[in-house]
Design a protein around this motif. Structure first.
Motif, mmCIF file in Angstrom:
data_model
loop_
_atom_site.group_PDB
_atom_site.id
_atom_site.type_symbol
_atom_site.label_atom_id
_atom_site.label_comp_id
_atom_site.label_asym_id
_atom_site.label_seq_id
_atom_site.Cartn_x
_atom_site.Cartn_y
_atom_site.Cartn_z
ATOM 1 N N PRO A 47 24.999 74.818 -39.853
ATOM 2 C CA PRO A 47 25.059 76.268 -39.629
ATOM 3 C C PRO A 47 23.823 76.776 -38.888
ATOM 4 O O PRO A 47 22.719 76.280 -39.074
ATOM 5 C CB PRO A 47 25.114 76.853 -41.050
ATOM 6 N N LEU A 48 24.056 77.761 -38.056
ATOM 7 C CA LEU A 48 22.969 78.410 -37.331
ATOM 8 C C LEU A 48 22.432 79.574 -38.149
ATOM 9 O O LEU A 48 23.163 80.166 -38.951
ATOM 10 C CB LEU A 48 23.480 78.923 -35.985
ATOM 11 N N PRO A 49 21.173 79.929 -37.958
ATOM 12 C CA PRO A 49 20.643 81.112 -38.662
ATOM 13 C C PRO A 49 21.408 82.357 -38.217
ATOM 14 O O PRO A 49 21.859 82.445 -37.070
ATOM 15 C CB PRO A 49 19.180 81.176 -38.193
ATOM 16 N N HIS A 50 21.542 83.307 -39.112
ATOM 17 C CA HIS A 50 22.186 84.553 -38.722
ATOM 18 C C HIS A 50 21.290 85.337 -37.775
ATOM 19 O O HIS A 50 20.059 85.203 -37.784
ATOM 20 C CB HIS A 50 22.534 85.394 -39.957
ATOM 21 N N PHE A 51 21.923 86.127 -36.944
ATOM 22 C CA PHE A 51 21.224 86.961 -35.975
ATOM 23 C C PHE A 51 20.584 88.133 -36.728
ATOM 24 O O PHE A 51 21.276 88.940 -37.334
ATOM 25 C CB PHE A 51 22.235 87.478 -34.951
ATOM 26 N N THR A 52 19.264 88.219 -36.700
ATOM 27 C CA THR A 52 18.548 89.239 -37.465
ATOM 28 C C THR A 52 17.605 90.022 -36.554
ATOM 29 O O THR A 52 17.520 89.765 -35.342
ATOM 30 C CB THR A 52 17.714 88.590 -38.585
ATOM 31 N N SER A 53 16.847 90.933 -37.148
ATOM 32 C CA SER A 53 15.875 91.702 -36.377
ATOM 33 C C SER A 53 14.822 90.781 -35.767
ATOM 34 O O SER A 53 14.312 91.034 -34.669
ATOM 35 C CB SER A 53 15.212 92.760 -37.263
ATOM 36 N N GLU A 54 14.499 89.681 -36.469
ATOM 37 C CA GLU A 54 13.538 88.723 -35.934
ATOM 38 C C GLU A 54 14.096 88.045 -34.674
ATOM 39 O O GLU A 54 13.362 87.788 -33.716
ATOM 40 C CB GLU A 54 13.183 87.660 -36.979
ATOM 41 N N THR A 55 15.395 87.743 -34.691
ATOM 42 C CA THR A 55 16.033 87.150 -33.521
ATOM 43 C C THR A 55 15.948 88.094 -32.331
ATOM 44 O O THR A 55 15.581 87.701 -31.219
ATOM 45 C CB THR A 55 17.517 86.835 -33.815
ATOM 46 N N LEU A 56 16.304 89.337 -32.581
ATOM 47 C CA LEU A 56 16.298 90.338 -31.517
ATOM 48 C C LEU A 56 14.890 90.535 -30.961
ATOM 49 O O LEU A 56 14.690 90.603 -29.740
ATOM 50 C CB LEU A 56 16.851 91.660 -32.055
ATOM 51 N N ALA A 57 13.918 90.602 -31.848
ATOM 52 C CA ALA A 57 12.530 90.786 -31.412
ATOM 53 C C ALA A 57 12.077 89.621 -30.544
ATOM 54 O O ALA A 57 11.386 89.807 -29.533
ATOM 55 C CB ALA A 57 11.617 90.937 -32.622
ATOM 56 N N ALA A 58 12.455 88.416 -30.914
ATOM 57 C CA ALA A 58 12.068 87.235 -30.140
ATOM 58 C C ALA A 58 12.654 87.281 -28.737
ATOM 59 O O ALA A 58 11.980 86.983 -27.751
ATOM 60 C CB ALA A 58 12.510 85.970 -30.860
ATOM 61 N N LEU A 59 13.914 87.681 -28.635
ATOM 62 C CA LEU A 59 14.579 87.715 -27.334
ATOM 63 C C LEU A 59 13.984 88.784 -26.418
ATOM 64 O O LEU A 59 13.934 88.607 -25.194
ATOM 65 C CB LEU A 59 16.078 87.960 -27.523
ATOM 66 N N PHE A 60 13.542 89.894 -27.001
ATOM 67 C CA PHE A 60 13.026 90.997 -26.191
ATOM 68 C C PHE A 60 11.516 90.915 -25.965
ATOM 69 O O PHE A 60 10.950 91.747 -25.252
ATOM 70 C CB PHE A 60 13.396 92.337 -26.828
ATOM 71 N N THR A 61 10.883 89.929 -26.553
ATOM 72 C CA THR A 61 9.458 89.724 -26.298
ATOM 73 C C THR A 61 9.305 88.874 -25.048
ATOM 74 O O THR A 61 9.961 87.835 -24.929
ATOM 75 C CB THR A 61 8.785 89.012 -27.490
ATOM 76 N N PRO A 62 8.469 89.291 -24.085
ATOM 77 C CA PRO A 62 8.259 88.468 -22.891
ATOM 78 C C PRO A 62 7.862 87.042 -23.274
ATOM 79 O O PRO A 62 7.137 86.832 -24.251
ATOM 80 C CB PRO A 62 7.114 89.190 -22.172
ATOM 81 N N GLU A 63 8.353 86.088 -22.523
ATOM 82 C CA GLU A 63 8.165 84.679 -22.871
ATOM 83 C C GLU A 63 6.697 84.325 -23.111
ATOM 84 O O GLU A 63 6.370 83.608 -24.067
ATOM 85 C CB GLU A 63 8.732 83.796 -21.757
ATOM 86 N N GLU A 64 5.817 84.853 -22.280
ATOM 87 C CA GLU A 64 4.404 84.502 -22.403
ATOM 88 C C GLU A 64 3.740 85.114 -23.638
ATOM 89 O O GLU A 64 2.661 84.680 -24.058
ATOM 90 C CB GLU A 64 3.632 84.926 -21.142
#
Length: 197
Positions: A47-64
């Motif tokens: 199973p994959l982790p559920h999509f949470t606020s932490e997931t969203l924050a990671a995606l919207f944080t610039p890669e660097e």
């Protein structure tokens, strides 16, 4: 070399009717693509982790600027998207749980739906970027297809189409808790698979 990505989600293991339908499809596909490869993504077994606020924050944080934890979160989706993009054909097997898909499959969908990778926004609306054929294999305890209670098959079709996947066919075995009627439905769905590949 042709590649088939198979995505399984049933919690019923070898007893799963949706998996058994996918088995029949894969066997047929391999017979016609003897040099092809099959990649299996079993979201029930892993199973994959559920999509949470932490997931969203990671995606919207610039890669660097991402922390090590955020990089690990983004890497989950990166792997799944790369796997999807490498496939020529996609097969999704899913039971109906409580009128919809298993939460494990929903998590998978959440990770592969990424703007700029698998779809993009345009002035005319979102456009899918994954141009592949897909097949759906579904099973349920009662007969729900084409009723107001089926929130599974229409959703899966809509989601795959949203990403640009062309759903070539859906094989549905309803009534799997209803004895002989369910057996006939399963045999009918399985029989159609031979003509699909």
């Amino acid at each position: 070399m042709a590649k088939l990505l198979r995505i399984d989600s049933s919690a019923s293991g070898d007893n799963s009717k949706s998996r058994q339908l996918a088995d029949a499809f894969v066997a047929q596909w391999q017979a016609q693509n003897p040099n092809g490869t099959v990649v299996i993504r079993d979201v029930n077994a892993k199973p994959l982790p559920h999509f949470t606020s932490e997931t969203l924050a990671a995606l919207f944080t610039p890669e660097e600027d991402r922390s090590a934890e955020q990089k690990a979160i983004v890497a989950i989706g990166d792997e799944l998207i790369e796997e999807l993009e490498a496939a020529d054909v996609v097969a999704v097997s899913a039971p109906i749980y409580n009128f919809s898909i298993p939460s494990t499959l929903k998590s998978y969908f959440d990770y592969i739906a990424r703007a700029g990778s698998t779809f993009k926004y345009t002035e005319e609306g979102p456009v899918g970027l994954v141009n592949k054929d897909a097949y759906i294999f579904s099973a349920s305890g009662s007969f729900l297809e084409n009723t107001p209670y089926d929130h599974q098959l229409p959703y899966v079709k809509t989601f795959l189409n949203f990403l640009g996947l062309n759903v070539r066919d859906a094989f549905v075995a309803g009534g799997q808790a209803m004895g002989e009627e369910g057996d006939k439905a399963f045999a009918s769905a399985k029989g159609r698979i031979v003509e699909a590949v």
